[in-house]
Motif scaffolding. Structure first.
Motif, PDB file in Angstrom:
ATOM      1  N   HIS A  90     -14.106  -6.864   9.182  1.00 39.94           N
ATOM      2  CA  HIS A  90     -12.716  -6.533   9.524  1.00 39.94           C
ATOM      3  C   HIS A  90     -12.658  -5.022   9.749  1.00 39.94           C
ATOM      4  O   HIS A  90     -12.457  -4.248   8.825  1.00 39.94           O
ATOM      5  N   SER A 101      -6.669 -11.456  11.243  1.00 44.63           N
ATOM      6  CA  SER A 101      -7.798 -11.838  10.385  1.00 44.63           C
ATOM      7  C   SER A 101      -7.511 -13.115   9.607  1.00 44.63           C
ATOM      8  O   SER A 101      -8.446 -13.816   9.196  1.00 44.63           O
ATOM      9  N   ARG A 109     -15.595 -11.349   3.445  1.00 45.93           N
ATOM     10  CA  ARG A 109     -14.703 -10.625   4.347  1.00 45.93           C
ATOM     11  C   ARG A 109     -14.816  -9.131   4.013  1.00 45.93           C
ATOM     12  O   ARG A 109     -14.315  -8.672   2.989  1.00 45.93           O
ATOM     13  N   GLY A 111     -14.179  -5.223   4.505  1.00 51.09           N
ATOM     14  CA  GLY A 111     -13.221  -4.270   5.036  1.00 51.09           C
ATOM     15  C   GLY A 111     -13.605  -2.851   4.664  1.00 51.09           C
ATOM     16  O   GLY A 111     -14.673  -2.601   4.095  1.00 51.09           O
ATOM     17  N   THR A 125      -9.425  -8.968   2.475  1.00 50.28           N
ATOM     18  CA  THR A 125     -10.885  -8.800   2.389  1.00 50.28           C
ATOM     19  C   THR A 125     -11.324  -8.964   0.935  1.00 50.28           C
ATOM     20  O   THR A 125     -10.526  -8.841   0.015  1.00 50.28           O
TER      21      THR A 125
END
Length: 347
Positions: A90, A101, A109, A111, A125
Motif C-alpha cells: 500500500h 485498498s 498488508r 504500509g 495495513t
C-alpha cells in the motif's frame, strides 16, 4: 511476529499516481522482480499513469479511474473479484487509496511507517516499512522492497516503448544535440518564467543544440510554450500536446539534455538515463529531485523555507507562494548547463 516473505507467490501493488511517483515505483517493483522472478504481480494504477507503463513486462495492471467517483471503487472490487494476494504493498498516502485498498484482499498488508502512514493508511495495513529519517521518494519506495526481503535496492529502470514510438522520436531528434524543455508543472505557480526559459534555450542554441518544447495538451501548457517561443529570436521545435506518453518517453531517452521544473517528464527522463536540470522552489529536491542528477538541480528552496519559517521544518515541507520560481535566475541555470555539458562531453 515477524512476517515470512520467502514463499510469497502473489503481490498487489497499490500506487495510483502521479507520473513522477510511478516512475520511482517502477525501480522498486523491478527490484522485486529481480529478487522474486516467479512472483505474480498486479499493479493497481491510475488511468493516465497506465498509459506510460502499460508495456512493463511481467505485470498485470488494474486501472483505477478516479474520474468515475464512487463507481471507481465498485469497478475495482469487480476487477479483483476472487483474487487473494499474499502481499499488498500500500504505497499511496491518500484517502482514496485507503478506501481503494479495502477492495484488495491480502494476507499481509504493508504500509508506510507510523510517521508517514497518514490519511488512515495505518487502519488498513498490518505491517510497516522501516522508518527513514529524510528519504528521497524513491528511497522511501525501496523500503517496501526491503520490507519483503529484497536485498539489492540499487535503482534501475526498464520501461519499454513500442518500436514505432522510438522511430517517431528518432525522426524528431535527427541525430542532433537536443535540449528538451518540459516547461509546465501541474500547477502554474511551479513554472519558471518564460523569458528565462527562452534565455536558457538561446544559450543552448549558441552551443550547437536544437531546442524542443514538450508537454501535455492543456491550454496552459500550449500557451506557456507559445510565450517561451515569443521571447526567443530562434525557432524551437514545439511538440507540446503532440506526443503520447510513450512517445514522450522515447523523445526523452534520445534527447541530450532535459530542462524542467518538478514535474513528471523530469523523472521520466531520469528513468532513461538522460541528464536533467531540475528547477525547484516549492519542494525539497533532496526529497523529489531528479534521482541520479540532483547535483545539477537549481534550487532556491532553502532560501524560501528560511524566509517562511523561523524554526526547523519537517522533511518534505512545501513552500507556498505564487512567485517563488522567479527567484531562480537564468544565469544560474546556464551555469549548471555548462557544468552538465562539460561533465557529459557535450561542450
Amino acid at each position: 511476529m515477524k512476517a515470512d516473505f520467502s514463499s510469497i507467490r502473489s503481490l498487489c501493488l497499490l500506487r495510483l499516481s502521479a507520473i513522477g511517483d510511478v516512475c520511482h515505483a517502477v525501480a522498486m517493483v523491478q527490484a522485486i522482480q529481480k529478487h522474486y522472478p516467479d512472483l505474480a504481480i498486479t499493479w493497481v494504477i491510475g488511468k493516465v499513469e497506465y498509459q506510460l507503463l502499460k508495456h512493463l513486462p511481467g505485470i498485470e495492471f488494474v486501472i483505477f479511474d478516479k474520474s468515475k467517483g464512487w463507481r471507481s471503487y465498485a469497478q475495482l472490487r469487480s476487477d479483483l473479484k476472487g483474487q487473494q494476494f499474499d502481499v499488498l504493498l500500500h504505497m499511496q498516502v491518500a484517502l482514496r487509496a485507503t478506501i481503494a485498498s479495502l477492495m484488495i484482499k491480502a494476507r499481509i498488508r504493508v504500509g508506510f511507517d507510523k510517521a508517514r502512514a497518514k490519511e488512515g493508511q495505518w487502519l488498513v495495513t498490518n505491517h510497516a516499512v522501516e522508518a527513514i529519517a529524510e528519504p528521497h521518494v524513491l528511497d522511501g519506495f525501496m523500503g517496501f522492497a526491503k520490507a519483503i526481503g529484497v536485498t539489492d535496492l540499487t535503482p534501475s529502470w526498464n520501461i519499454p516503448v513500442p518500436q514505432s514510438d522510438s522511430d517517431f522520436a528518432a525522426q524528431l531528434i535527427g541525430g542532433d544535440k537536443v535540449l528538451v524543455i518540459c516547461a509546465a508543472a501541474s500547477k502554474a505557480e511551479r513554472n519558471w518564467l518564460p523569458e528565462r526559459y527562452a534565455a536558457a534555450a538561446d544559450y543552448a542554441i549558441s552551443q550547437g543544440f536544437k531546442v524542443m518544447l514538450c508537454g501535455g495538451p492543456t491550454v496552459l501548457e500550449k500557451n506557456l510554450a507559445d510565450v517561451i517561443q515569443s521571447h526567443s529570436q530562434h525557432a524551437f521545435d514545439n511538440q507540446v500536446g503532440k506526443t503520447t506518453l510513450t512517445q514522450l518517453l522515447a523523445v526523452l531517452k534520445q534527447a541530450s539534455l532535459v530542462l524542467a521544473p518538478d514535474t513528471g517528464p523530469l523523472h521520466m527522463a531520469v528513468t532513461q538515463g538522460t541528464p536533467v536540470i531540475g528547477l525547484y522552489a516549492h519542494s525539497n529536491p533532496g526529497r523529489t529531485g531528479p534521482y541520479h542528477f540532483r547535483q545539477y538541480t537549481v534550487s532556491v528552496y532553502p532560501q524560501v523555507i528560511a524566509k517562511q519559517f523561523s524554526a526547523e521544518v519537517k522533511w518534505g515541507t512545501r513552500a507556498k507562494g505564487e512567485h517563488l520560481m522567479a527567484m531562480i535566475e537564468a544565469d544560474d541555470v546556464i551555469k549548471n548547463m555548462k557544468k552538465l555539458m562539460a561533465d557529459h562531453g557535450m561542450s
